[in-house]
Design a protein around this motif. Structure first.
Motif, short mmCIF file in Angstrom:
data_model
loop_
_atom_site.label_atom_id
_atom_site.label_comp_id
_atom_site.label_asym_id
_atom_site.label_seq_id
_atom_site.Cartn_x
_atom_site.Cartn_y
_atom_site.Cartn_z
N UNK A 104 1.40 6.61 -48.46
CA UNK A 104 2.36 6.74 -47.37
C UNK A 104 3.68 7.39 -47.81
N UNK A 105 4.20 7.12 -49.02
CA UNK A 105 5.45 7.78 -49.43
C UNK A 105 5.34 9.30 -49.56
N UNK A 146 -3.67 -9.01 -47.46
CA UNK A 146 -2.37 -9.10 -46.79
C UNK A 146 -2.40 -8.36 -45.45
N UNK A 147 -1.59 -8.81 -44.49
CA UNK A 147 -1.42 -8.03 -43.24
C UNK A 147 -0.82 -6.67 -43.56
N UNK A 148 -0.94 -5.74 -42.62
CA UNK A 148 -0.50 -4.37 -42.86
C UNK A 148 0.95 -4.28 -43.32
N UNK A 152 2.07 -2.89 -47.05
CA UNK A 152 2.93 -1.73 -47.28
C UNK A 152 4.15 -2.09 -48.12
N UNK A 153 4.68 -3.28 -47.90
CA UNK A 153 5.85 -3.71 -48.67
C UNK A 153 5.50 -3.88 -50.14
N UNK A 154 4.33 -4.45 -50.41
CA UNK A 154 3.91 -4.64 -51.81
C UNK A 154 3.59 -3.31 -52.48
N UNK A 155 2.88 -2.45 -51.77
CA UNK A 155 2.50 -1.16 -52.34
C UNK A 155 3.74 -0.29 -52.57
N UNK A 156 4.75 -0.44 -51.72
CA UNK A 156 5.97 0.35 -51.87
C UNK A 156 6.69 0.05 -53.18
N UNK A 157 6.39 -1.08 -53.79
CA UNK A 157 7.00 -1.43 -55.07
C UNK A 157 6.36 -0.71 -56.25
#
Length: 392
Positions: A104-105, A146-148, A152-157
């Protein structure tokens, strides 16, 4: 303090028979006006792609690069592989979901073809996909639970952009990458390639062809008729490799050394493939000149600003013009190559005087290898006698 630079230039004279290797939107062989005359032209993009394909032939499949909008699909394939094969062992739906979150980034957008695609063609190494999988550290299953929003919050890290900004394959290091929306992914190209131009004026011709219907025994006419445009030419081709930039783009001096020599080989042997089945146009050069400079690159196309007339062939006169131009640039500007190496099949005293004796092409590559290896290791070129000895 300014870092030292080394430029490895490749000048090529190569004759093509009737052919149409690079055409415009109307099917006409590409052309350009130069010196007031119409010239055959092959775009730099066409020859860079041909060079990249030739270069990749010697690369292990896992080390190659690809340019595509389908990075999400390729990453999902990696994630679906068993862990023993470097994947995460995910089901297809989970692999697609996790790949989309990871990318996504990079500006991944929904397409109408039932898969997510990047908003632009992305040039990257296949091993860099393995680096993205490695970021998950075996936690792919937990992330998918995890919910969407939380996914996304975890992957963004995770340092996704960093993983795609390091560990470049040689192809990306050579030809660079530009991503307008994400400058941190940009890679400065180590190679510049000029549009190839004919050394002489050309005229486009038409091949009128017919095809016979083998099963038609009643009519004597053709089953199909058509035309294809073509020309023939002796081309001047030029490329320059900034060895200092290639070194910075890759992970080791040895990798830069190997890539530099293979680039010279690939650029020399490459050929765009337009209409290749109709014309079988693959040839080898009349002349390959390698000039090594420490100041700045010099394209010698001005040798042909006045078109070669060529009443009894074009190759020899073109080679003499190139030799004269190299000498003239040195006399006028004081810009003399640190080394000059050449492989040629033409016979002219001026060519030998300017370029030295002709070397077998494998020997030329050995000398290039020795020169760039010494510069990368010692920070300077070896003495001329040492360079010659190292090639033996």
């Amino acid at each position: 303090m300014t870092q030292p630079s080394l430029f490895v230039e490749v000048h090529i004279l190569q004759s093509l028979p009737p052919s149409n290797i690079n055409r415009d939107d109307s099917g006409t062989p590409k052309q350009a006006l130069y010196g007031g005359a119409r010239r055959a032209r092959v775009s730099s993009q066409a020859w860079k792609r041909a060079t990249r394909i030739e270069f990749a032939k010697a690369e292990p499949a896992a080390d190659r690069a690809t340019r595509t909008k389908r990075i999400a699909a390729l990453l999902a394939e990696r994630l679906a592989r068993p862990a023993a094969d470097g994947g995460a062992g995910l089901e297809a739906a989970g692999a697609d979901r996790l790949a989309a979150a990871l990318l996504e980034p990079l500006g991944i957008t929904k397409s109408s073809k039932k898969e997510e695609q990047s908003a632009y063609l992305l040039f990257f190494g296949k091993q860099q996909l393995d680096s993205l999988v490695a970021l998950l550290n075996g936690q792919a299953g937990k992330l998918l639970a995890l919910p969407d929003k939380e996914l996304k919050e975890e992957v963004a890290k995770l340092p996704v952009v960093s993983a795609l900004s390091t560990g470049h394959p040689a192809e990306v290091a050579l030809f660079g990458r530009m991503v307008a929306d994400l400058p941190s992914l940009n890679v400065d190209a180590a190679v510049q390639v000029a549009h190839a131009l004919s050394t002489h004026a050309v005229r486009t011709e038409f091949d009128y062809y017919t095809a016979v219907d083998d099963e038609n025994t009643e009519d004597s006419g053709a089953g199909m008729i058509g035309t294809v445009e073509f020309n023939s030419s002796t081309l001047y081709r030029y490329a320059v490799l900034g060895l200092h930039q290639l070194r910075d783009n890759l992970t080791s001096p040895q990798a830069a050394r190997e890539a530099a020599v293979r680039f010279v080989d690939a650029f020399t042997r490459s050929m765009p493939t337009g209409h290749q089945n109709s014309f079988a146009h693959r040839t080898l050069p009349h002349l390959v000149l390698v000039t090594v400079r420490t100041d700045q690159p010099v394209n010698l196309v001005s040798a042909f600003e006045e078109p070669v007339a060529g009443h009894s062939g074009l190759a020899t006169e073109s080679a003499v013009r190139l030799a004269d131009e190299l000498a003239s640039v040195g006399d006028t500007w004081g810009t003399v190559p640190a080394r000059t190496l050449a492989t040629y099949g033409v016979e002219a005293d001026k060519v030998t005087e300017s370029f030295g004796s002709s070397l077998a092409f494998p020997v030329l590559l050995e000398q290039v290898d020795h020169l760039v290896g010494s510069w990368l290791t010692d920070g300077h070129l070896p003495q001329a006698e040492t360079a010659q000895a190292g090639a033996r």
